[in-house]
Design a protein around this motif. Structure first.
Motif, PDB file in Angstrom:
ATOM      1  N   GLU A 114       0.861  -1.182   0.000  1.00  0.00           N
ATOM      2  CA  GLU A 114       0.000   0.000   0.000  1.00  0.00           C
ATOM      3  C   GLU A 114       0.903   1.240   0.000  1.00  0.00           C
ATOM      4  OE1 GLU A 114      -3.171  -0.258  -0.310  1.00  0.00           O
ATOM      5  OE2 GLU A 114      -3.384  -2.408   0.050  1.00  0.00           O
ATOM      6  N   PRO A 115       1.529   1.570  -1.115  1.00  0.00           N
ATOM      7  CA  PRO A 115       2.553   2.636  -1.131  1.00  0.00           C
ATOM      8  C   PRO A 115       1.968   4.046  -1.029  1.00  0.00           C
ATOM      9  CG  PRO A 115       2.248   1.705  -3.323  1.00  0.00           C
ATOM     10  CD  PRO A 115       1.401   0.890  -2.406  1.00  0.00           C
ATOM     11  N   PRO A 116       2.352   4.798  -0.006  1.00  0.00           N
ATOM     12  CA  PRO A 116       1.877   6.181   0.127  1.00  0.00           C
ATOM     13  C   PRO A 116       2.283   7.054  -1.054  1.00  0.00           C
ATOM     14  CG  PRO A 116       2.886   5.422   2.176  1.00  0.00           C
ATOM     15  CD  PRO A 116       3.199   4.405   1.144  1.00  0.00           C
ATOM     16  N   CYS A 117       3.432   6.753  -1.673  1.00  0.00           N
ATOM     17  CA  CYS A 117       3.896   7.550  -2.809  1.00  0.00           C
ATOM     18  C   CYS A 117       2.915   7.470  -3.977  1.00  0.00           C
ATOM     19  CB  CYS A 117       5.285   7.087  -3.246  1.00  0.00           C
ATOM     20  SG  CYS A 117       5.382   5.328  -3.675  1.00  0.00           S
ATOM     21  N   VAL A 118       2.298   6.309  -4.140  1.00  0.00           N
ATOM     22  CA  VAL A 118       1.324   6.129  -5.215  1.00  0.00           C
ATOM     23  C   VAL A 118       0.037   6.890  -4.897  1.00  0.00           C
ATOM     24  CG1 VAL A 118      -0.108   4.429  -6.420  1.00  0.00           C
ATOM     25  CG2 VAL A 118       2.287   3.914  -5.933  1.00  0.00           C
ATOM     26  N   ASP A 119      -0.345   6.863  -3.637  1.00  0.00           N
ATOM     27  CA  ASP A 119      -1.595   7.523  -3.236  1.00  0.00           C
ATOM     28  C   ASP A 119      -1.561   9.029  -3.492  1.00  0.00           C
ATOM     29  OD1 ASP A 119      -2.659   5.137  -2.421  1.00  0.00           O
ATOM     30  OD2 ASP A 119      -2.124   5.396  -0.315  1.00  0.00           O
ATOM     31  N   VAL A 120      -0.405   9.667  -3.298  1.00  0.00           N
ATOM     32  CA  VAL A 120      -0.354  11.131  -3.369  1.00  0.00           C
ATOM     33  C   VAL A 120       0.049  11.654  -4.740  1.00  0.00           C
ATOM     34  CG1 VAL A 120       0.195  11.277  -0.913  1.00  0.00           C
ATOM     35  CG2 VAL A 120       2.053  11.286  -2.590  1.00  0.00           C
ATOM     36  N   CYS A 121       0.485  10.779  -5.637  1.00  0.00           N
ATOM     37  CA  CYS A 121       0.975  11.252  -6.938  1.00  0.00           C
ATOM     38  C   CYS A 121      -0.180  11.804  -7.791  1.00  0.00           C
ATOM     39  CB  CYS A 121       1.663  10.101  -7.680  1.00  0.00           C
ATOM     40  SG  CYS A 121       2.319  10.591  -9.290  1.00  0.00           S
ATOM     41  N   PRO A 122      -0.097  13.061  -8.213  1.00  0.00           N
ATOM     42  CA  PRO A 122      -1.198  13.659  -8.966  1.00  0.00           C
ATOM     43  C   PRO A 122      -1.258  13.229 -10.430  1.00  0.00           C
ATOM     44  CG  PRO A 122       0.575  15.245  -8.745  1.00  0.00           C
ATOM     45  CD  PRO A 122       0.979  14.032  -7.937  1.00  0.00           C
ATOM     46  N   THR A 123      -0.211  12.591 -10.940  1.00  0.00           N
ATOM     47  CA  THR A 123      -0.180  12.231 -12.362  1.00  0.00           C
ATOM     48  C   THR A 123      -0.115  10.723 -12.601  1.00  0.00           C
ATOM     49  OG1 THR A 123       2.240  12.299 -12.487  1.00  0.00           O
ATOM     50  CG2 THR A 123       1.054  14.382 -12.866  1.00  0.00           C
ATOM     51  N   ASN A 124      -0.155   9.941 -11.535  1.00  0.00           N
ATOM     52  CA  ASN A 124      -0.022   8.476 -11.625  1.00  0.00           C
ATOM     53  C   ASN A 124       1.369   8.056 -12.090  1.00  0.00           C
ATOM     54  OD1 ASN A 124      -2.707   7.936 -10.822  1.00  0.00           O
ATOM     55  ND2 ASN A 124      -3.422   8.339 -12.904  1.00  0.00           N
ATOM     56  N   ALA A 125       2.339   8.964 -11.943  1.00  0.00           N
ATOM     57  CA  ALA A 125       3.714   8.588 -12.284  1.00  0.00           C
ATOM     58  C   ALA A 125       4.240   7.543 -11.300  1.00  0.00           C
ATOM     59  CB  ALA A 125       4.614   9.819 -12.272  1.00  0.00           C
ATOM     60  N   SER A 126       3.906   7.709 -10.031  1.00  0.00           N
ATOM     61  CA  SER A 126       4.256   6.686  -9.037  1.00  0.00           C
ATOM     62  C   SER A 126       3.259   5.549  -9.175  1.00  0.00           C
ATOM     63  CB  SER A 126       4.196   7.252  -7.618  1.00  0.00           C
ATOM     64  OG  SER A 126       5.265   8.131  -7.386  1.00  0.00           O
ATOM     65  N   MET A 127       3.767   4.365  -9.350  1.00  0.00           N
ATOM     66  CA  MET A 127       2.872   3.240  -9.622  1.00  0.00           C
ATOM     67  C   MET A 127       3.433   1.969  -9.020  1.00  0.00           C
ATOM     68  SD  MET A 127       3.903   2.600 -13.591  1.00  0.00           S
ATOM     69  CE  MET A 127       5.637   2.380 -14.036  1.00  0.00           C
ATOM     70  N   LYS A 128       2.568   1.001  -8.839  1.00  0.00           N
ATOM     71  CA  LYS A 128       2.984  -0.311  -8.350  1.00  0.00           C
ATOM     72  C   LYS A 128       2.594  -1.363  -9.369  1.00  0.00           C
ATOM     73  CE  LYS A 128       0.643  -2.813  -5.570  1.00  0.00           C
ATOM     74  NZ  LYS A 128      -0.129  -3.373  -4.454  1.00  0.00           N
ATOM     75  N   ARG A 129       3.569  -2.169  -9.750  1.00  0.00           N
ATOM     76  CA  ARG A 129       3.267  -3.263 -10.671  1.00  0.00           C
ATOM     77  C   ARG A 129       2.474  -4.346  -9.954  1.00  0.00           C
ATOM     78  NH1 ARG A 129       7.983  -5.178 -14.613  1.00  0.00           N
ATOM     79  NH2 ARG A 129       8.032  -6.845 -13.050  1.00  0.00           N
ATOM     80  N   GLU A 130       1.886  -5.224 -10.751  1.00  0.00           N
ATOM     81  CA  GLU A 130       1.093  -6.306 -10.190  1.00  0.00           C
ATOM     82  C   GLU A 130       1.928  -7.220  -9.297  1.00  0.00           C
ATOM     83  OE1 GLU A 130      -2.415  -7.194 -10.722  1.00  0.00           O
ATOM     84  OE2 GLU A 130      -2.241  -5.043 -10.987  1.00  0.00           O
ATOM     85  N   ASP A 131       3.243  -7.282  -9.571  1.00  0.00           N
ATOM     86  CA  ASP A 131       4.099  -8.142  -8.755  1.00  0.00           C
ATOM     87  C   ASP A 131       4.711  -7.409  -7.569  1.00  0.00           C
ATOM     88  OD1 ASP A 131       5.882  -6.509 -10.056  1.00  0.00           O
ATOM     89  OD2 ASP A 131       6.923  -8.103 -11.133  1.00  0.00           O
ATOM     90  N   GLY A 132       4.204  -6.217  -7.269  1.00  0.00           N
ATOM     91  CA  GLY A 132       4.606  -5.521  -6.049  1.00  0.00           C
ATOM     92  C   GLY A 132       5.753  -4.545  -6.182  1.00  0.00           C
ATOM     93  N   ILE A 133       6.395  -4.470  -7.344  1.00  0.00           N
ATOM     94  CA  ILE A 133       7.520  -3.554  -7.520  1.00  0.00           C
ATOM     95  C   ILE A 133       6.987  -2.140  -7.766  1.00  0.00           C
ATOM     96  CG2 ILE A 133       9.519  -2.973  -8.940  1.00  0.00           C
ATOM     97  CD1 ILE A 133       9.904  -5.935  -9.496  1.00  0.00           C
ATOM     98  N   VAL A 134       7.450  -1.188  -6.955  1.00  0.00           N
ATOM     99  CA  VAL A 134       6.999   0.202  -7.046  1.00  0.00           C
ATOM    100  C   VAL A 134       7.987   0.996  -7.893  1.00  0.00           C
ATOM    101  CG1 VAL A 134       6.473   2.292  -5.736  1.00  0.00           C
ATOM    102  CG2 VAL A 134       5.844   0.050  -4.818  1.00  0.00           C
TER     103      VAL A 134
END
Length: 243
Positions: A114-134
């Motif tokens: 549950e990466p906080p970096c992904v939650d706050v990114c306004p452009t979806n640049a921060s993302m998590k792959r299906e295998d868990g790699i952020v």
């Protein structure tokens, strides 16, 4: 790159506090990650690492940092100074106040479920792959650095200068955020991350957390392990034993 922290403070209260404004540099093609991967990434795997601080020496950690720098092409910035310098992986010392025991550990992106970096990114640049790699999609990153503020592990860096002689598999761009990719370009080819390969022992074990027969899974069943800032319930992919 080296820091000394109180063990309890480190585990419970680590946070990042950097923010600023930047623009994306032109003239650099920031390709997507793992473009050579022909096998679709699925959620049937969850990649992770187990780092045994009782076995990992300071020399091992120095080797991990060097291997990451060599593999990903960071660390030779000419004009960045002090806290500006990137740090995809860091060597930390943590001290137990009760026993006085000092542990050395390697700290990088913890690849949270549950990466906080992904939650706050306004452009979806921060993302998590299906295998868990952020990861960070450099095409979409606008350099707002909200993700750096949100990360409780201070695991992300910001590129402050124009870079040259970059690695083909890891283009970096001035004005964008970057962090450990778990060497996704190698993982997708069935290899292990460069930092793991640099350690000549089982002090760092890489593998599939969902595979009951994997070495990392089997080891996690036999040793006491911890997540940094477990109180945040981020379910990190990086686990530690010996702390």
């Amino acid at each position: 790159m080296n820091k000394t922290l109180n063990r309890r403070d480190f585990i419970k209260t680590m946070s990042a506090t950097t923010i600023g404004v930047a623009t994306v540099a032109s003239g650099i093609t920031l390709t997507t990650f793992a473009s050579t991967n022909k096998v679709p990434v699925t959620n049937e795997k969850r990649w992770g690492m187990l780092i045994d601080t009782n076995k990992l020496t300071e020399a091992d950690i120095d080797g991990m940092v060097s291997a990451c720098q060599k593999e990903q092409g960071w660390g030779s910035e000419l004009y960045s100074t002090g806290n500006q310098k990137p740090g995809w992986i860091k060597k930390l010392k943590v001290k137990d106040k009760a026993t006085g025991k000092v542990s050395n550990l390697a700290l990088m992106c913890q690849h949270c479920e549950e990466p906080p970096c992904v939650d706050v990114c306004p452009t979806n640049a921060s993302m998590k792959r299906e295998d868990g790699i952020v990861l960070v999609d450099k095409h979409l990153c606008i350099g707002c650095r909200y993700c750096m503020m949100a990360c409780p592990y201070d695991a992300r860096s910001f590129v402050h200068e124009t870079l040259r002689n970059q690695k083909e598999h890891m283009p970096r761009g001035k004005g964008t955020v970057e962090s450990c990719t778990m060497c996704v370009h190698k993982v997708d080819k069935g290899e292990v991350p460069a930092c793991v390969a640099s350690v000549n022992s089982d002090a760092v074990i890489f593998g599939d957390l969902y595979d009951v027969s994997s070495k990392i899974n089997q080891t996690l069943k036999t040793v006491q392990s911890a997540q940094i800032r477990a109180d945040l319930n981020l379910n990190t992919g990086i686990r530690y034993s010996g702390i």
